[in-house]
Scaffold this motif. Sequence first.
Motif, PDB file in Angstrom:
ATOM      1  N   HIS A 223      15.530  -3.361  -5.080  1.00 29.97           N
ATOM      2  CA  HIS A 223      14.733  -3.478  -6.096  1.00 29.97           C
ATOM      3  C   HIS A 223      13.444  -4.327  -5.864  1.00 29.97           C
ATOM      4  O   HIS A 223      12.396  -4.130  -6.556  1.00 29.97           O
ATOM      5  N   GLN A 224      13.428  -5.367  -4.858  1.00 28.98           N
ATOM      6  CA  GLN A 224      12.191  -5.989  -4.697  1.00 28.98           C
ATOM      7  C   GLN A 224      11.393  -5.055  -3.886  1.00 28.98           C
ATOM      8  O   GLN A 224      10.071  -5.531  -3.949  1.00 28.98           O
ATOM      9  N   ALA A 225      11.833  -4.267  -3.177  1.00 27.80           N
ATOM     10  CA  ALA A 225      10.939  -3.621  -2.373  1.00 27.80           C
ATOM     11  C   ALA A 225      10.192  -2.449  -3.154  1.00 27.80           C
ATOM     12  O   ALA A 225       8.923  -2.256  -3.129  1.00 27.80           O
ATOM     13  N   VAL A 226      10.728  -2.091  -4.103  1.00 28.33           N
ATOM     14  CA  VAL A 226       9.950  -1.231  -5.270  1.00 28.33           C
ATOM     15  C   VAL A 226       9.108  -1.823  -5.994  1.00 28.33           C
ATOM     16  O   VAL A 226       7.843  -1.719  -6.084  1.00 28.33           O
ATOM     17  N   LEU A 227       9.382  -3.254  -6.575  1.00 26.49           N
ATOM     18  CA  LEU A 227       8.384  -4.081  -7.132  1.00 26.49           C
ATOM     19  C   LEU A 227       7.158  -4.547  -6.291  1.00 26.49           C
ATOM     20  O   LEU A 227       6.087  -4.467  -6.757  1.00 26.49           O
ATOM     21  N   THR A 228       7.653  -5.038  -5.144  1.00 20.49           N
ATOM     22  CA  THR A 228       6.378  -5.358  -3.907  1.00 20.49           C
ATOM     23  C   THR A 228       5.522  -4.208  -3.787  1.00 20.49           C
ATOM     24  O   THR A 228       4.335  -4.405  -3.851  1.00 20.49           O
ATOM     25  N   ARG A 229       6.064  -3.132  -3.714  1.00 22.00           N
ATOM     26  CA  ARG A 229       5.148  -1.890  -3.324  1.00 22.00           C
ATOM     27  C   ARG A 229       4.485  -1.387  -4.478  1.00 22.00           C
ATOM     28  O   ARG A 229       3.318  -1.091  -4.386  1.00 22.00           O
ATOM     29  N   THR A 230       4.971  -1.381  -5.672  1.00 20.63           N
ATOM     30  CA  THR A 230       4.431  -1.045  -6.848  1.00 20.63           C
ATOM     31  C   THR A 230       3.039  -2.275  -6.990  1.00 20.63           C
ATOM     32  O   THR A 230       2.214  -1.664  -7.356  1.00 20.63           O
ATOM     33  N   ARG A 231       3.447  -3.433  -7.053  1.00 21.07           N
ATOM     34  CA  ARG A 231       2.460  -4.387  -7.355  1.00 21.07           C
ATOM     35  C   ARG A 231       1.113  -4.186  -6.403  1.00 21.07           C
ATOM     36  O   ARG A 231      -0.019  -4.118  -6.568  1.00 21.07           O
ATOM     37  N   ALA A 232       1.488  -4.076  -4.928  1.00 19.40           N
ATOM     38  CA  ALA A 232       0.365  -3.568  -4.158  1.00 19.40           C
ATOM     39  C   ALA A 232      -0.344  -2.498  -4.279  1.00 19.40           C
ATOM     40  O   ALA A 232      -1.501  -2.534  -4.195  1.00 19.40           O
ATOM     41  N   LEU A 233       0.256  -1.336  -4.641  1.00 20.18           N
ATOM     42  CA  LEU A 233      -0.590  -0.279  -5.042  1.00 20.18           C
ATOM     43  C   LEU A 233      -1.369  -0.336  -6.258  1.00 20.18           C
ATOM     44  O   LEU A 233      -2.506   0.473  -6.307  1.00 20.18           O
ATOM     45  N   THR A 234      -0.712  -0.822  -7.343  1.00 20.91           N
ATOM     46  CA  THR A 234      -1.564  -1.002  -8.479  1.00 20.91           C
ATOM     47  C   THR A 234      -2.570  -2.118  -8.613  1.00 20.91           C
ATOM     48  O   THR A 234      -3.660  -2.126  -9.349  1.00 20.91           O
TER      49      THR A 234
END
Length: 546
Positions: A223-234
């Motif tokens: 869950h945290q990995a998805v949030l972290t990567r999405t924040r970085a990409l956006t």
Amino acid sequence: MARRRDELQCIAAEKFGWRQLTGEQLAAMEHVMAGRDVLAVLPTGAGKSAIYQVPALLLDGPTLVVSPLIALQHDQIEGIEGSRAPEAVALNSAQRAAEREHAWEALRQGTAEYLFLSPEQLASDEVLDAVAELGVSLFVVDEAHCVSAWGHDFRPDYLRLAPVIERLGHPRVIALTATAALPVRADIVARLGLREHREVLASFDRPNLRLGVDPLPDDDDRHQAVLTRTRALTSDPATRPGLVYVTSRKDADTYAGELAAEGVRVAAYHAGMKAADRDRVHAEFLRGDLDVVVATSAFGMGIDKAGLRFVLHAAAPESLDTYYQQIGRAGRDGEPAEITLYHRPRDLGRQKFLTAAKAPEQALAEVATTLSGHGAPLKPAELGKAVTVSAAQRTRAVNLLEQTGSVGVTADGRLEYRDSGVDPGQAVAQGVEAAEAHQRLIRSRIDMMRGYAETTGCRRQFLLGYFGERLERPCGNCDTCTAGTAEPASSGDGEFPVNSPVEHAEWGRGVVMSVADDTVTIVFDDHGYKTLSAPAVREHGLLAAE
């Protein structure tokens, strides 16, 4: 041949402004003009619509396009309206009476060339009778994978199209889809009743997509990995916008809420939302007002945005068919895009549990007995009143009995029992076997999804092999290639070449999909995908070439 190509190219340029048709488009059009049925599998953005739009102007009589979503119909009609081609009209539930009247009048007068309908509307006797009077010259099935229970978006209403085609005198048929592995293609051909058809297949390879899998055994870590990567990409204009796919409505709302709380321009999208809210999210995303949509598989057909820079999966879907369709929405402009699957092995075990539904024996028995004992074919609504099972169970039973040939659909859309020496008890047994065979196929697709997620070989080679396409060497643009674990694939030119038919003593007939030094993957007609040890195959003679 050259003259025909020149004629098609000329119409494409003059009427639609397309200066150069692709080889796949021209090949499909030539087959149509030669009077053949055609199945075309081309990626979104490759111009599938041109395959029917151009030949339609050379054939006498209107072109009927079966399209599953009003939004898809609207987009295609808009594209035709922006050209110099004749009018395109639709008939759907969202229209006012005056709009419907105009559509019928334009068709009867010959000023409209293209008619868009949903498969559900063709189940109406009144609509079908009116369409039959038009002299349809070309019957187009868009999103044709919906006809196949192997497909990633199966819709039972598509099963009714074969009798509709025959009711219209079997005009030339074009089946179009962006994703169809071998079993899906075979299903489309059989269920639509295509005659002496030709298949035009574009490569499934999308080399600009960087494929990767992040294995995370703990759900909180994932869950945290998805949030972290999405924040970085956006956070970077160069790597947005994108999509995050989840498996539940709850997850869509949760992820979207957490990202929004951190200032990300995000929205959730799932089937539990009101239609108006889904339409709003769709429009905002296409306009560029959102950097990411967190969605279930409901965010699917009709999503055509060329500049998507990433697609993340918070969990593995149930098949590589679905996965390929969803990741294929990224990088349609040809620029690099990131594709990452966050994989927890136990998720696929849950998928297997969810697909372990028993065959609907009671529904099969009631439907078979009712239809066989009735003196005349029944409308689906009449059958519904005569049986006690739920609508969903009734539909599933009818579909299974249709597959085994015990039940058929008449030209006017009624259901009839086809007495071919099979009594209702035998029909039920055949329906149960068909249901069990389908469950085996579904479970085998889940196994192939696991194989993709857990392979140490080149992921692109694995993915393309699933669709029967061979990549000669590791792609160099996936995580396993970067890690150095990918090994060159076998040439596939040995005893069992890719796409060759084989026979197994227990599992029956199959087709070789991919070959490596130590494994052979085959899709069997009744058992789905199986990956076998190549040394064991050779040592024990497990396969025989047909």
